[in-house]
Design an enzyme around this catalytic site. Structure first.
Site, PDB file in Angstrom:
ATOM      1  N   GLY A   1      59.539  32.250  42.893  1.00  0.00           N
ATOM      2  CA  GLY A   1      58.134  32.502  42.637  1.00  0.00           C
ATOM      3  C   GLY A   1      57.934  33.923  42.144  1.00  0.00           C
TER       4      GLY A   1
ATOM      5  CE  LYS B   1      48.529  45.570  47.490  1.00  0.00           C
ATOM      6  NZ  LYS B   1      49.708  44.891  48.033  1.00  0.00           N
TER       7      LYS B   1
ATOM      8  CG  ASN C   1      54.824  44.814  48.332  1.00  0.00           C
ATOM      9  OD1 ASN C   1      55.948  44.626  48.788  1.00  0.00           O
ATOM     10  ND2 ASN C   1      54.264  43.981  47.476  1.00  0.00           N
TER      11      ASN C   1
ATOM     12  CE1 TYR D   1      20.528  56.119  37.034  1.00  0.00           C
ATOM     13  CE2 TYR D   1      18.182  56.341  37.503  1.00  0.00           C
ATOM     14  CZ  TYR D   1      19.257  55.592  37.044  1.00  0.00           C
ATOM     15  OH  TYR D   1      19.047  54.312  36.615  1.00  0.00           O
TER      16      TYR D   1
ATOM     17  CG  ASN E   1      56.018  39.193  57.318  1.00  0.00           C
ATOM     18  OD1 ASN E   1      56.476  39.272  58.449  1.00  0.00           O
ATOM     19  ND2 ASN E   1      55.903  40.240  56.523  1.00  0.00           N
TER      20      ASN E   1
END
Length: 400
Positions: free
Chosen positions: A205, A103, A326, A48, A296
Site C-alpha cells: 500500500g 497532525k 513520522n 483591516y 499499530n
C-alpha cells in the site's frame, strides 16, 4: 385553564466524560490566534480596511509578495478524505478530523509550522484533486493524510503536477524517511552493508510502496515486496499499475510464493500491513536480522518474539524501543522546504532528511535499542530542516 407544560427531552449524558483521552480532545486540540494586537482604531485601520487594501494591491501587482505579507509561507493544509485512517480504515471525513487536528498540532509543536486540518467529503479522485487545487492559493504546502491506496498515488502525482508548492503524502514518504534512517543505524549496529542486504516488505500500500522506493534509491541490494497474494513479480496477472512498476524494479532474486517463503535468509523484515508473521518464518531469517514490525497497535511480530531471532527490533509503538514515528520527519521536511521556498519535495530532500535523522545518534550512543532519536529530541526538526533546505539548492528547487 392552565396550559400543559410541553415535555422537554432529557439531556443525554456524555458517556466519555471523565475519560482523560476524550477530555484532552474536548473542543478540539488547536485554535487560531492573532499574530498582532488590535488595540485601537489605528491598529484596526492598518490590519483591516483601509490599510489592507494597499497590501492587496501590492500582491496583485507582484504575486510573489504573498509569501511576505500573508501567512502563506508558513502554513500547510493537512487534507484527508477519511478512507484510510490509522488502522481503522475507511471511517469517513468527520471521524478522521481528530487525526488531522493532531497532525496540525504536531506541525506546530515540532516544526513551528502552522497548519489547517481539512476533511473532504469526497472520494472521487478528480473531485479531490480539483478541490485541493482550488484551495491551494491559501497555503504554502499540502500534506495529504490517511487516503486509501491506490487512489493516494494518483492524487499525489496529479497535485504535484498541478501545483507549484510542496505536496507530500506523509503516510508514504514520512514513513519511508524514518524507516531509512532507522535502517542506516541498524546496519551500523549489525555491521552489514546496505548494498549486500535483502529486504522483505510486507505490504504494497502507500507506506510499502514508498519504503520500497526510498530503499532502492538508498542502494539496497535486493528487495522483495509482498502483498496479500504473495511476492510481487512481473508474471503475476493481478497487479495494479503501481504494483507492476514496483515488481519490475524489485525482486532481483526472482522470488515467488508467500511472505514466509520470501523471509528465508532475508536480512530485514519490514512490516507495514498488519497481520501476524509465524515464528518459524522469522526463525529462517539470516543471522543478525533486523525486524521492523510497524503495524499499530499490534505489530506483525511481537518484540518479545522478534528479539529471539533478530539483532535489532523496531516497532511503530511508543511503549517499545526504536519507535518509527513520522513526527521525526514531516515537521522538519516542511520547515526546510518553507525556509528555502521550495516549489516541491524531491527524492534528494527525502534522502537528506533520512541521513540527517540517522546522524543524530553518535557512535558511542548507538545500540540495538537506540537506533532512532526520540520525537522529543529537540535536535530532530532543526537537523532535518537544515538538511532538507540544503538539498533544495542541490536539486534546483529552492526559490529563496
Amino acid at each position: 385553564m392552565v396550559a400543559e407544560a410541553v415535555p422537554t427531552e432529557t439531556p443525554v449524558s456524555d458517556p466519555y466524560a471523565g475519560d482523560p483521552v476524550f477530555e484532552l480532545h474536548r473542543g478540539g486540540k488547536i485554535e487560531v490566534t492573532s499574530s498582532i494586537q488590535v488595540r485601537d482604531a489605528d491598529d484596526l485601520s492598518m490590519a483591516y480596511t483601509p490599510g489592507v487594501a494597499r497590501v492587496c494591491t501590492a500582491i496583485h501587482q507582484d504575486p510573489s509578495l504573498v509569501r511576505t505579507y500573508t501567512w502563506k509561507s508558513n502554513v500547510v493544509a493537512v487534507v484527508t478524505d477519511g478512507t484510510a485512517v490509522l488502522g481503522l480504515g475507511d471511517i469517513g471525513p468527520a471521524a478522521a478530523l481528530p487525526v488531522m487536528e493532531g497532525k496540525a498540532l504536531l506541525f506546530k509543536e515540532f516544526g513551528g509550522v502552522d497548519s489547517v486540518p481539512i476533511a473532504l467529503d469526497c472520494t472521487d479522485v478528480d473531485e479531490f484533486v480539483d478541490t485541493v487545487a482550488r484551495m491551494a492559493p491559501t497555503f504554502g504546502g499540502i500534506n495529504l493524510e490517511d487516503i486509501s491506496a491506490p487512489r493516494c498515488f494518483e492524487i499525489e502525482r496529479r497535485l504535484k503536477e498541478r501545483l507549484d508548492i510542496p505536496v507530500f503524502h506523509d503516510d508514504q514518504h514520512g514513513t519511508a524517511v524514518v524507516v531509512l534512517a532507522a535502517l542506516r543505524n541498524a546496519l551500523r549496529v549489525t555491521g552489514k552493508s546496505i548494498s549486500d542486504i535483502r529486504v522483505v516488505i510486507s505490504g504494497a500500500g502507500a507506506a510499502g510502496v514508498a519504503c520500497a522506493r526510498i530503499l532502492l534509491q538508498a542502494g539496497v541490494g535486493d528487495l522483495a515486496v509482498v502483498d496479500s497474494k504473495g511476492v510481487l513479480h512481473e508474471d503475476r496477472a493481478d497487479l495494479s499499475p503501481v504494483k507492476l512498476s514496483l515488481a519490475r524494479d524489485t525482486n532481483t532474486a526472482q522470488l515467488s510464493g508467500r511472505l514466509v517463503d520470501a523471509l528465508d535468509g532475508a536480512d530485514v523484515f519490514l512490516g507495514v500491513s498488519g497481520g501476524t508473521v509465524p515464528e518459524d518464518a522469522i526463525a529462517r531469517m539470516a543471522p543478525g536480522a533486523m525486524i521492523f514490525a510497524l503495524a499499530n497497535p499490534n505489530p506483525e511480530v511481537h518484540p518479545d518474539l522478534a528479539h529471539r531471532y533478530a539483532a535489532v527490533v523496531a516497532t511503530g509503538r511508543s511503549d517499545f524501543p526504536n519507535q518509527i514515528n513520522n513526527v521525526l520527519a514531516f515537521p522538519g521536511i516542511f520547515r526546510g522546504a518553507f525556509d528555502a521556498n521550495a516549489g516541491r519535495i524531491t527524492e534528494g530532500m527525502k534522502l537528506a532528511a533520512a541521513e540527517a535523522l540517522a546522524a543524530l545518534i553518535a557512535d558511542d550512543e548507538l545500540r540495538p535499542d537506540y537506533i532512532i532519536p526520540s520525537p522529543f529530541d529537540k535536535r530532530v526538526a532543526p537537523a532535518v530542516a537544515a538538511a532538507v533546505a540544503k538539498a533544495t539548492h542541490q536539486d534546483g528547487v529552492a526559490r529563496a
